[in-house]
Scaffold this active site. Sequence first.
Site, PDB file in Angstrom:
ATOM      1  CD  GLU A  35      -2.852   0.447   2.547  1.00 35.18           C
ATOM      2  OE1 GLU A  35      -3.775  -0.192   3.303  1.00 35.18           O
ATOM      3  OE2 GLU A  35      -2.404   1.459   3.697  1.00 35.18           O
ATOM      4  CG  ASP A  46      -2.953   9.639   7.252  1.00 40.63           C
ATOM      5  OD1 ASP A  46      -2.404   8.080   7.873  1.00 40.63           O
ATOM      6  OD2 ASP A  46      -3.091   8.895   6.311  1.00 40.63           O
TER       7      ASP A  46
END
Lengths: 245, 417
Positions: A35, A46
């Site tokens: 990924e 994030d």
Amino acid sequence: MKKLLVSYMTIGYPNEEDYLNFIKEADELGTDVFELGYPPDFAKYDGPLIRKSYSKVKSVFKNFSELISKSRNFTEKKIIVLTYLESVQNNLDEFLENVKSHGADGVLFPDLLVDFPESYSGYIKQISEKRLEHVIFVSPFVPDRLISEVSALSRPFLYYGIRPTTGIVTPVGVGTLVKRVKNLIDNRLIVGFGLKDDDDIREALSAGADGVAVGTAYIEAFEAVGLKGALDVVKKVRNILDEFE
Amino acid sequence: MIEFIPRYWYNIVPDLSRPLPPPRDPEDSNFSRIELLNSIIPKEVLRQQFTAERYVKIPDDVIELYSLAGRPTPLMRAKNFEEALDTPAKIYFKYEGATHSGSHKINTAIPQAYFAKEEGVERVVTETGAGQWGTAVALAAALMKIKSTVFMVRVSYEQKPGRRTMMNLYGAEVYASPSEITEYGRKELRKNPSNPGSLGIAMSEAIEYAINKGYRYLVGSVMEVVLLHQSVIGLEAINQFDYIGETPDVLIGCVGGGSNFAGFSYPFIGSKKGSRYIAVSSSEIKKFSKGVYEYDFPDSAGLLPMLKMITLGKDYVPPPIYSGGLRYHGLAPTLSLLVRDKTVEWMEFSETEIYEAAMLFARTQGIVPAPESAHAIMAAIKVAQEAREKKERPVIAFNLSGHGLLDLSYYQKMEAK
């Protein structure tokens, strides 16, 4: 069935050489799917470590697609490009064609369902038309009905983010959450986003996860020890996954 | 009957129509506010904040304490009030003022203090607007045999000496906010020495104090875990309605951060009971008519993670209306979503309107409501009047979130007008 290791890495982090070595060796050490984090304008869901890694590579590289091509030279495993739809929605076709032509197999937009709940199916169609797979990201913040609805659409697996943000450990009942979501879906389930340690990984797998996604732990190890540290994490997680075969 | 108290709390997140935008940091942040929560909020409270479980078990000890503190609260029919309104509607109210702390706030103060004590914490810290939350925390801490500190919004501190006394009686340390004892408070006072305070400022002070001293911070509203604990109101009401063989059509509650409304109405929304859900705020605050739906901080200092919610802005300093519980700038994220998708309707009323409503209710039912709760009464009046005009017979139920026996100075002031 073999449990899957999904390895996340920010494209170009911490530098081109170490990044490509990481891809090559993480592949050999048993990564099943890569990924690759394509720096968005704002990685809003994030944690600080991944945000910092994006800032770092943005200050060094201009052409991230080229680095996807170079990654392709070191692995035949699936490459899923992760970025935020918000950053690319205005030129989505161009973005999809670009990553596809540089060797990506699919894309993952962690903000797809949260920020575009009314239009997600249109985006999925758009991604499919470019012959790319689309991993759908769900979390405890996504209602049950929607998790069931999207589960079968997600390819090659459904991604379940266990905590509100990457790399930040908050107290959650990993086993309970994974068992709940397993009952709602008909797909392979990869669990990630804030898995904190070996116990968390084992708990997710015992509860029925088909694999785990690891990212922040690699970046943390890169920061602390360098490439070898990151690869040690790959080895360690692979070993845990293999306990569950 | 203790059997009416539910054994599980209800979480609406799995039943929403769309995903709940997660909490997050601002764009320029180099640290994680979610991580910070780990050091200020009891672990089990945080786990419940991020749970996806539809039902969360209430510990037996908490059920015992709920019972000690006055649960189950009465569900009553307001027949005399109906008659005065000359309405064909039936009107019921859930009387949270019957808890010993005088409001619904005790429903989450008890479990939060319980989980803090389980972690071995010696003191809990919080803020309070009108004083109901601070009183509930002071009582919950006393019941758990731990200490408490409360930062009380200055305007309420001055207007409501009775509340302050009650908190002191339960053993709490109470400071008027902005105060001199935190950096944030001192900064606010330097900017404006006569700052009336706001819930956002008091919250920032409480969080700073908890971080610096290693205490645990208890959350009074807005966060999902608070709404989860407050679901005891609606779940209990469902049991009581089932017992009398009635189902309400319209559910009403007043709204500050949203916890009493959500606690009352979410279990009905989740079990598809009722057809209208009405959240009521103040027309002096205009949260619904002027608020925007965006990521904002729940506290003025920006120490907590941003939440996507209907907000007037974290720096909004509300006018010093008496309904202190409604002066908060934001609205719980799940409730914001339900308002946006029109599952929940809203109304706003002025202090004058709600004074009339409170007076009518007191004269017909004998209960002096908290001015915040009088907003819900006013909405019930509107719906009852509509029913009369349309010749309909809906069953209306509102949450009377607290009594107004410590708000008599407000009533004196309104009387004098």
